[in-house]
Design an enzyme around this catalytic site. Structure first.
Site, mmCIF file in Angstrom:
data_model
loop_
_atom_site.group_PDB
_atom_site.id
_atom_site.type_symbol
_atom_site.label_atom_id
_atom_site.label_comp_id
_atom_site.label_asym_id
_atom_site.label_seq_id
_atom_site.Cartn_x
_atom_site.Cartn_y
_atom_site.Cartn_z
ATOM 1 N N ASP A 64 7.519 -4.652 0.254
ATOM 2 C CA ASP A 64 7.209 -3.238 0.448
ATOM 3 C C ASP A 64 6.685 -2.964 1.856
ATOM 4 O O ASP A 64 5.648 -2.299 2.027
ATOM 5 C CB ASP A 64 6.171 -2.764 -0.602
ATOM 6 C CG ASP A 64 6.568 -3.101 -2.017
ATOM 7 O OD1 ASP A 64 7.776 -3.145 -2.298
ATOM 8 O OD2 ASP A 64 5.662 -3.331 -2.853
ATOM 9 N N GLU A 66 12.191 5.496 -5.796
ATOM 10 C CA GLU A 66 10.821 5.141 -5.411
ATOM 11 C C GLU A 66 10.765 4.883 -3.917
ATOM 12 O O GLU A 66 11.753 5.071 -3.211
ATOM 13 C CB GLU A 66 10.359 3.902 -6.203
ATOM 14 C CG GLU A 66 11.259 2.695 -5.993
ATOM 15 C CD GLU A 66 10.974 1.552 -6.951
ATOM 16 O OE1 GLU A 66 10.213 1.724 -7.904
ATOM 17 O OE2 GLU A 66 11.539 0.459 -6.716
HETATM 18 C C1 6LW Z 1 6.868 -0.953 -5.581
HETATM 19 C C2 6LW Z 1 8.201 -0.358 -5.628
HETATM 20 C C3 6LW Z 1 8.989 -1.564 -5.504
HETATM 21 O O1 6LW Z 1 5.822 -0.120 -5.908
HETATM 22 O O2 6LW Z 1 8.387 -2.526 -6.218
HETATM 23 O O3 6LW Z 1 10.746 -2.629 -4.529
HETATM 24 C C4 6LW Z 1 7.109 -2.062 -6.575
HETATM 25 N N1 6LW Z 1 9.997 -1.642 -4.739
HETATM 26 O O4 6LW Z 1 8.481 0.549 -4.634
HETATM 27 C C5 6LW Z 1 6.113 -3.151 -6.481
HETATM 28 O O5 6LW Z 1 6.207 -3.791 -5.231
#
Ligand code: 6LW
Length: 501
Positions: free
Chosen positions: A20, A176
């Protein structure tokens, strides 16, 4: 005619469990922050002058009052997905503590710290918070889903109701990791979608205002390795940055599965870099290469990291982490000068609160060694994925043993008498380089003991797949370190070194 071969640099640019990534540039300096989950201290912060060589300069949440990880905080809980920005003369870091305090914001004038106490954002619901300011100074916090809040970043208050924004391809899983930027004439909304596993990807939309409406890029996803045999998989969760020369780059997470089928990754999700160009005002992400062409500017290689930590300093190096909390009562270099003293809290590594001090495994093949003195207790050297997945070699006076915990199974694999007194414990991780059987695991973890004459006795060679994310689940990677599970155990030094094939 002679030609100079292009210089290459290695990707991942930050190996080991560093997912991240969020990046910002101030002048000629780049700064980058990563998730840290159940470990304390939290949110490692890196500095670079060239985008490819990164130095760990601290951890933003390094005081217990900034990071509450109660005993019930699950592994792969804790701190998720920070955003790091520089605005109005200071650094801003926003992150979610999914185990305790929700979204929190911190500020600093020096990213190496100290960082402020947390400003909580109780009205902002959702992980992966982003921060962006418009020309009027209005601050927007965009979260997974994807929704946007106007906030006062000095108080953490939300202003008005959240608004739903573009959420990626219809039906795609897990929109996300939003980041909102003003680039040229557009506001861009970068997101991840597809989930953080093999279908992960990065998509983008643009609008004329930071509130939208947002028009998706016709070439989405702009980055994904889904359905490919690329050695880097799960690519997603990106952040964009512009170099001082005007060039653009993306940092993002990826994994390096090893072994046969289905492939196992053991180092967690790592931080990679790729060049970005613009076509019709849309970003085009260049090739993701393990050996990538070096950026067109002078490189600043940091000094090679020493193999040994002698525990000679009163302070622990920034790379040492512990599950949930760390207090000097249980973990200190101040008690016996030149030694790390660990005092047991739980009676095994199965205990989420165990006294453990480790560092991320950052190389597919590597070796770790410690000199442990168990005269007053029991402890040793462990490879930990979480409290249900770990291999360790431990010592108590006159004896060493190897323990394996995999899911609900726990077994003493081997035991061996040793002379009383300090003992050198060793763990070797040897990556599977040539797959001759589709069932082959990613690596072998060998645990053993060295004697005073430098002789080595191997006690166990264990399949590394059981300490992989594909088996254990979750968001972290392997951490290798010292621990105590009875009384007091002292460590004179800890060596970690990559092993070339
Ligand atoms: C994070 C989300 C993700 O909050 O995994 O790969 C989660 N992306 O954006 C945990 O790292």
């Amino acid at each position: 005619m002679s030609s100079t071969p292009a210089r290459t640099v290695s990707n991942p640019v930050i190996p080991g469990f560093h997912p991240d990534p969020s990046i910002c540039r101030v002048g000629e300096d780049y700064y980058l922050a990563c998730s840290s989950f159940e470990y304390f201290p939290g949110v490692p912060l890196f500095h670079s002058r060239d985008l490819v060589h990164w130095t760990l300069i601290g951890n933003a949440l390094d005081r217990p009052e900034q990071l509450r990880l109660p005993p019930g905080a699950a592994s792969s809980g804790g701190l998720y997905a920070p955003t790091l920005r520089h605005h109005d003369g200071r650094f801003w870091l926003i992150v979610t503590n999914v185990s305790a305090d929700g979204n929190m914001l911190f500020t600093a004038t020096d990213p190496a710290g100290p960082w402020s106490d947390p400003i909580r954002l109780p009205g902002v619901h959702g992980i992966d918070p982003d921060l962006a300011w418009d020309d009027d100074g209005i601050c927007r916090c965009t979260v997974a889903g994807v929704s946007q809040y106007r906030i006062d970043p000095l108080t953490g208050e939300t202003i008005g109701e959240p608004r739903r924004l573009w959420s990626g391809a219809p039906g795609a899983k897990a929109p996300e990791a939003p980041h909102l930027y003003r680039i040229g004439d557009y506001w861009y909304l970068l997101i991840a979608e597809g989930g953080t596993e093999r279908c992960h990807g990065v998509s983008i939309a643009r609008g004329r205002t930071p509130d939208g409406p947002f028009e998706p890029c016709p070439d989405n996803p702009v980055l994904t390795h889904r359905g490919t045999d690329h050695p880097v998989q799960n690519t997603g969760h990106g952040d964009l940055v512009q170099g001082p020369d005007g060039s653009w780059w993306m940092v993002f997470l990826g994994v390096r599965p090893q072994g046969g089928t289905p492939g196992w990754h053991v180092l967690g999700r790592e931080t990679f870099l790729a060049p970005v160009t613009w076509v019709d005002d849309w970003p085009v992400v260049g090739e993701v290469a393990l050996d990538m062409a070096a950026p067109p500017w002078p490189l600043h290689e940091p000094a090679v990291e020493p193999v040994r930590d002698d525990f000679d300093s009163g302070e622990l190096a920034h790379g040492w982490i512990s599950p949930r909390s760390r207090s000097t009562a249980h973990c200190t270099t101040g008690e016996r000068p030149g030694w790390l003293t660990l005092r047991a809290r739980g009676d095994s590594l199965d205990d989420p609160e165990v006294t453990f001090l480790g560092r991320r495994q950052q190389h597919l093949s590597c070796r770790a060694r410690v000199l442990a003195d168990p005269s007053d207790g029991r402890g040793g050297l462990a490879v930990r994925l979480d409290e249900r997945h770990h291999y360790e070699i431990e010592t108590e006076p006159g004896q060493v043993r190897v323990i394996a915990r995999v899911g609900t199974l726990r077994t003493v694999v081997a035991s061996h008498p040793t002379p009383a007194g300090p003992v050198v414990l060793r763990v070797d991780m040897t990556a599977t380089r040539k797959v001759t059987d589709p069932r082959q695991g990613p690596d072998t973890v060998t645990l053993g003991v060295e004697d005073a004459d430098g002789g080595y006795t191997e006690l166990a060679a264990l399949d590394g797949r059981y300490l992989s994310t594909e088996v254990a689940g979750g968001f972290t990677g392997r951490v290798i370190g010292t621990y105590a599970t009875l009384g007091t155990v002292r460590f004179d030094w800890f060596d970690y070194e990559p092993v070339e094939d």
